[in-house]
Design a protein around this motif. Structure first.
Motif, PDB file in Angstrom:
ATOM      1  N   VAL A 119       7.809   4.804  -0.683  1.00  0.00           N
ATOM      2  CA  VAL A 119       8.184   5.592  -1.856  1.00  0.00           C
ATOM      3  C   VAL A 119       9.252   4.802  -2.591  1.00  0.00           C
ATOM      4  N   GLU A 120       8.929   4.421  -3.804  1.00  0.00           N
ATOM      5  CA  GLU A 120       9.854   3.611  -4.598  1.00  0.00           C
ATOM      6  C   GLU A 120      10.702   4.502  -5.496  1.00  0.00           C
ATOM      7  N   ASN A 121      11.625   3.879  -6.195  1.00  0.00           N
ATOM      8  CA  ASN A 121      12.465   4.616  -7.144  1.00  0.00           C
ATOM      9  C   ASN A 121      11.604   5.334  -8.177  1.00  0.00           C
ATOM     10  N   TYR A 122      12.078   6.448  -8.654  1.00  0.00           N
ATOM     11  CA  TYR A 122      11.425   7.231  -9.698  1.00  0.00           C
ATOM     12  C   TYR A 122      10.077   7.813  -9.263  1.00  0.00           C
ATOM     13  N   GLY A 123       9.856   7.945  -7.950  1.00  0.00           N
ATOM     14  CA  GLY A 123       8.680   8.653  -7.463  1.00  0.00           C
ATOM     15  C   GLY A 123       7.399   7.860  -7.361  1.00  0.00           C
ATOM     16  N   ASP A 124       7.451   6.559  -7.619  1.00  0.00           N
ATOM     17  CA  ASP A 124       6.244   5.745  -7.444  1.00  0.00           C
ATOM     18  C   ASP A 124       5.951   5.595  -5.956  1.00  0.00           C
ATOM     19  N   VAL A 125       4.676   5.595  -5.610  1.00  0.00           N
ATOM     20  CA  VAL A 125       4.254   5.506  -4.218  1.00  0.00           C
ATOM     21  C   VAL A 125       3.290   4.337  -4.075  1.00  0.00           C
ATOM     22  N   GLN A 126       3.423   3.607  -2.985  1.00  0.00           N
ATOM     23  CA  GLN A 126       2.487   2.525  -2.669  1.00  0.00           C
ATOM     24  C   GLN A 126       2.030   2.683  -1.228  1.00  0.00           C
ATOM     25  N   LEU A 127       0.731   2.614  -1.018  1.00  0.00           N
ATOM     26  CA  LEU A 127       0.204   2.633   0.342  1.00  0.00           C
ATOM     27  C   LEU A 127       0.463   1.285   0.998  1.00  0.00           C
ATOM     28  N   THR A 128       0.875   1.312   2.234  1.00  0.00           N
ATOM     29  CA  THR A 128       0.988   0.079   3.017  1.00  0.00           C
ATOM     30  C   THR A 128      -0.416  -0.294   3.501  1.00  0.00           C
ATOM     31  N   GLU A 129      -0.554  -1.430   4.142  1.00  0.00           N
ATOM     32  CA  GLU A 129      -1.862  -1.789   4.706  1.00  0.00           C
ATOM     33  C   GLU A 129      -2.320  -0.731   5.708  1.00  0.00           C
ATOM     34  N   LYS A 130      -1.373  -0.244   6.504  1.00  0.00           N
ATOM     35  CA  LYS A 130      -1.685   0.824   7.462  1.00  0.00           C
ATOM     36  C   LYS A 130      -2.177   2.063   6.717  1.00  0.00           C
ATOM     37  N   GLY A 131      -1.532   2.408   5.616  1.00  0.00           N
ATOM     38  CA  GLY A 131      -1.922   3.565   4.815  1.00  0.00           C
ATOM     39  C   GLY A 131      -3.278   3.383   4.165  1.00  0.00           C
ATOM     40  N   LYS A 132      -3.545   2.176   3.668  1.00  0.00           N
ATOM     41  CA  LYS A 132      -4.852   1.891   3.056  1.00  0.00           C
ATOM     42  C   LYS A 132      -5.965   1.995   4.091  1.00  0.00           C
TER      43      LYS A 132
END
Length: 162
Positions: A75-88
């Motif tokens: 979870v990045e600043n300002y609510g941006d989300v990125q899946l990790t490789e594990k999440g993908k």
């Protein structure tokens, strides 16, 4: 804990308790939705996810923190989300599971709004072994159009008798 005889019955709560080390159904829904959104190049933000899952933003924020702690996303600043490789990897597996269960239920004759509802129930509550068995049946019918036609004929005959 004392082991009891089954007598052909096992309470649902016992089945769930034995699989407690796995992700919760809610965690699975979030990961599947995040993966779906990422595949469509949609923004992975708290507000967009809240709308997609029909839940409040505070619920989304809380779940995202849990999933981040498990290493599925960042979870990045300002609510941006990125899946990790594990999440993908997990998200892709969950989406594929959803699609396989939905295909099985379509073969079984479930349609319309009930299809999504029943898919959600079955995908979250079935063991990996049961899902492998469903996969085998789906694969059988997908590889044999004549078998699927016979199944449809049988369904039609049964419906006429009802």
């Amino acid at each position: 804990m004392k082991k009891m005889k089954s007598n052909g019955f096992r309470p649902f709560r016992e089945s769930v308790r034995n699989e407690a080390d796995q992700l919760t159904a809610a965690m699975e829904d979030y990961l599947e939705m995040l993966y779906r959104m990422q595949q469509k190049n949609q923004s992975l933000r708290v507000c967009v996810l809240a709308d997609a899952l029909q839940v409040g933003r505070s619920s989304v924020s809380k779940m995202l923190r849990k999933l981040a702690a498990e290493g599925f996303l960042i979870v990045e600043n300002y609510g941006d989300v990125q899946l990790t490789e594990k999440g993908k990897t997990q998200g892709k597996a969950l989406l594929e599971r959803h699609q396989r269960v939905a295909r099985f239920l379509q073969l079984a004759g479930i349609e319309g709004d009930r299809l999504l509802e029943e898919t959600e129930k079955l995908e979250h509550m079935s063991s990996p072994e049961t899902l492998r068995c469903l996969d085998l049946l789906v694969e059988y019918f997908d590889q044999d159009a004549a078998a699927e036609a016979r199944l449809e004929q049988l369904r039609s005959e049964v419906q006429k008798k009802e």
